[in-house]
Design an enzyme around this catalytic site. Sequence first.
Site, mmCIF file in Angstrom:
data_model
loop_
_atom_site.group_PDB
_atom_site.id
_atom_site.type_symbol
_atom_site.label_atom_id
_atom_site.label_comp_id
_atom_site.label_asym_id
_atom_site.label_seq_id
_atom_site.Cartn_x
_atom_site.Cartn_y
_atom_site.Cartn_z
ATOM 1 C CB CYS A 134 -1.223 -0.562 0.931
ATOM 2 S SG CYS A 134 -2.000 -1.045 1.016
ATOM 3 C CG HIS A 283 -3.133 2.890 3.002
ATOM 4 N ND1 HIS A 283 -4.095 2.864 1.432
ATOM 5 C CD2 HIS A 283 -3.196 2.122 3.425
ATOM 6 C CE1 HIS A 283 -3.880 1.907 1.424
ATOM 7 N NE2 HIS A 283 -3.732 1.235 2.233
ATOM 8 C CG ASN A 313 -6.546 -0.884 1.595
ATOM 9 O OD1 ASN A 313 -6.062 -0.597 1.233
ATOM 10 N ND2 ASN A 313 -6.581 -1.723 2.604
HETATM 11 O O1 UT7 Z 1 -3.792 -1.810 3.530
HETATM 12 C C1 UT7 Z 1 -2.556 -2.409 4.262
HETATM 13 C C2 UT7 Z 1 -2.879 -1.415 5.586
HETATM 14 N N1 UT7 Z 1 -4.133 -2.444 6.127
HETATM 15 C C3 UT7 Z 1 -4.473 -1.986 7.095
HETATM 16 O O2 UT7 Z 1 -4.585 -1.049 8.032
HETATM 17 C C4 UT7 Z 1 -6.200 -3.045 8.033
HETATM 18 C C5 UT7 Z 1 -5.583 -2.070 9.162
HETATM 19 N N2 UT7 Z 1 -6.497 -3.787 10.113
HETATM 20 C C6 UT7 Z 1 -7.905 -2.877 10.579
HETATM 21 O O3 UT7 Z 1 -8.547 -2.518 9.675
HETATM 22 C C7 UT7 Z 1 -8.706 -3.396 11.313
HETATM 23 O O4 UT7 Z 1 -7.347 -4.123 12.469
HETATM 24 C C8 UT7 Z 1 -10.176 -4.383 10.591
HETATM 25 C C9 UT7 Z 1 -10.889 -4.085 10.171
HETATM 26 C C10 UT7 Z 1 -9.482 -5.531 9.425
HETATM 27 C C11 UT7 Z 1 -10.395 -5.338 11.647
HETATM 28 O O5 UT7 Z 1 -10.892 -5.034 12.261
HETATM 29 P P1 UT7 Z 1 -10.964 -4.714 13.921
HETATM 30 O O6 UT7 Z 1 -11.580 -3.692 14.417
HETATM 31 O O7 UT7 Z 1 -9.283 -4.956 14.278
HETATM 32 O O8 UT7 Z 1 -11.353 -6.208 14.437
HETATM 33 P P2 UT7 Z 1 -10.653 -7.516 15.349
HETATM 34 O O9 UT7 Z 1 -10.472 -8.404 13.776
HETATM 35 O O10 UT7 Z 1 -10.091 -7.433 16.618
HETATM 36 O O11 UT7 Z 1 -12.853 -8.380 15.593
HETATM 37 C C12 UT7 Z 1 -13.377 -7.579 16.541
HETATM 38 C C13 UT7 Z 1 -14.572 -8.414 16.512
HETATM 39 C C14 UT7 Z 1 -13.912 -10.122 16.442
HETATM 40 O O12 UT7 Z 1 -15.772 -11.297 17.278
HETATM 41 P P3 UT7 Z 1 -15.422 -11.361 18.563
HETATM 42 O O13 UT7 Z 1 -13.821 -12.468 18.145
HETATM 43 O O14 UT7 Z 1 -14.511 -10.351 19.396
HETATM 44 O O15 UT7 Z 1 -16.031 -12.216 19.102
HETATM 45 C C15 UT7 Z 1 -14.444 -10.463 14.667
HETATM 46 O O16 UT7 Z 1 -14.535 -11.864 15.048
HETATM 47 O O17 UT7 Z 1 -14.799 -8.438 15.178
HETATM 48 C C16 UT7 Z 1 -15.365 -9.754 14.381
HETATM 49 N N3 UT7 Z 1 -14.937 -9.159 12.808
HETATM 50 C C17 UT7 Z 1 -15.956 -9.347 12.580
HETATM 51 N N4 UT7 Z 1 -17.314 -8.984 12.793
HETATM 52 C C18 UT7 Z 1 -18.924 -8.434 11.866
HETATM 53 C C19 UT7 Z 1 -13.736 -9.378 12.306
HETATM 54 N N5 UT7 Z 1 -14.526 -8.791 10.987
HETATM 55 C C20 UT7 Z 1 -15.956 -8.829 10.701
HETATM 56 C C21 UT7 Z 1 -16.705 -8.240 10.214
HETATM 57 N N6 UT7 Z 1 -18.365 -8.736 10.412
HETATM 58 N N7 UT7 Z 1 -16.372 -8.289 9.035
#
Ligand code: UT7
Length: 359
Positions: A134, A283, A313
């Site tokens: 990215c 980004h 993204n």
């Molecule tokens: O371009 C290169 C750089 N890329 C990035 O910068 C991406 C960086 N990361 C992010 O933007 C975030 O980490 C994400 C958007 C990918 C994920 O958000 P998060 O707040 O970090 O969520 P998480 O992975 O900590 O998940 C929290 C909860 C989990 O449930 P439990 O285990 O707490 O019950 C996930 O299973 O949210 C759940 N979850 C979802 N729920 C509904 C993860 N994805 C989803 C979803 N819909 N799409």
Amino acid sequence: MREVEGTSASPVHLVGPTPGATLGVDIAGFAYYLPEHVITNADLSRMVDTSDEWILERTGIRSRHRAATEEATSDLAITAGRRALEQAGIIAGDLDMIIVATATPDSPVPAASCLVQTGLGANRAAAMDLGAGCSGFLFALHTGACFVRSGAARRVLVVGAETLTRVTDYSDRRSCILFGDGAGAAVVAAADASPRGSAACGRLELLYSSLGTDGSMAKLIEIPAGGSRHPASETTVREGGHFLRLDGQAVFRQAVRRMAEAAEQALEATGLAPGDIDWLLPHQANARIVVAVAEQTGIAPARAMLDMAETGNTSAASIPITLGRARDSGQLAPGQTILMLAFGAGLTWACQVWRVADA
Ligand code: UT7
């Protein structure tokens, strides 16, 4: 070039001899292209267990674009590139070089940039791809700026183009919500080869550029198969090895830390204060990352461009798309200072400071 003393500034940086000095390199024109088809959060909620509310709240994304079946990365890049040439008021034959930043080339060989070269009719231009995830667009701008500063090239077309939907696993709700397709392009030119009188706010002057990498964290964002380590096979296909995987939380933390550090180094090197930055243009991975970076660097969150709602993204394309849309919506004005920040696979990060020039 001035060494920045007393800082841990990136060894790979360009900065003028005095605070606020320009580096003799302009963006002479810039533009973008987004394919027509759109994937909404509602569409995704029919594919995986997610919801519009969750995606919007956690990422700031409502929809993202998807290339048509017959469109590949070079097609997007050619359209964005043609528009950037028009904005700059030059023709393809004026180009000395084309650099395409992408993680999703049409195929491993040849480089997508070669297809862009012939598609544009830029017969004089040498062409190469650049892979920095990215951060690719800022890495490519930096590379183009170095060619221009050395005198080896006068006009370089820099493109960030991606078809990330082709490597997205639409059964993985943690990642499929993020990615979209698109392309953005800029003509990088020596200040004395940068045509005047083109589109309003279409010319930017470079003040600072830095690059950084930490390969020890390479596994945080990867497409594991399809290269020389794990060549394509029935097994790699069955195991989903050709899809983009990311450790979202770890990437999130690294993105905030690395971009905030890079911004602080840029401010120190240029002698600018956070209040001197009219626009923070990071980004567009996640709105929460953007706000956290603004807060850590002391730049008012209201000065941070948030443009992921309708584009998602788009990796190497996100910065030029956001820049183009900001210009089109009248956000840019002569004299403004823009601090660009990128972070992505590698891990890689980059920071540039540009000033919007009078036409
Ligand atoms: O371009 C290169 C750089 N890329 C990035 O910068 C991406 C960086 N990361 C992010 O933007 C975030 O980490 C994400 C958007 C990918 C994920 O958000 P998060 O707040 O970090 O969520 P998480 O992975 O900590 O998940 C929290 C909860 C989990 O449930 P439990 O285990 O707490 O019950 C996930 O299973 O949210 C759940 N979850 C979802 N729920 C509904 C993860 N994805 C989803 C979803 N819909 N799409």
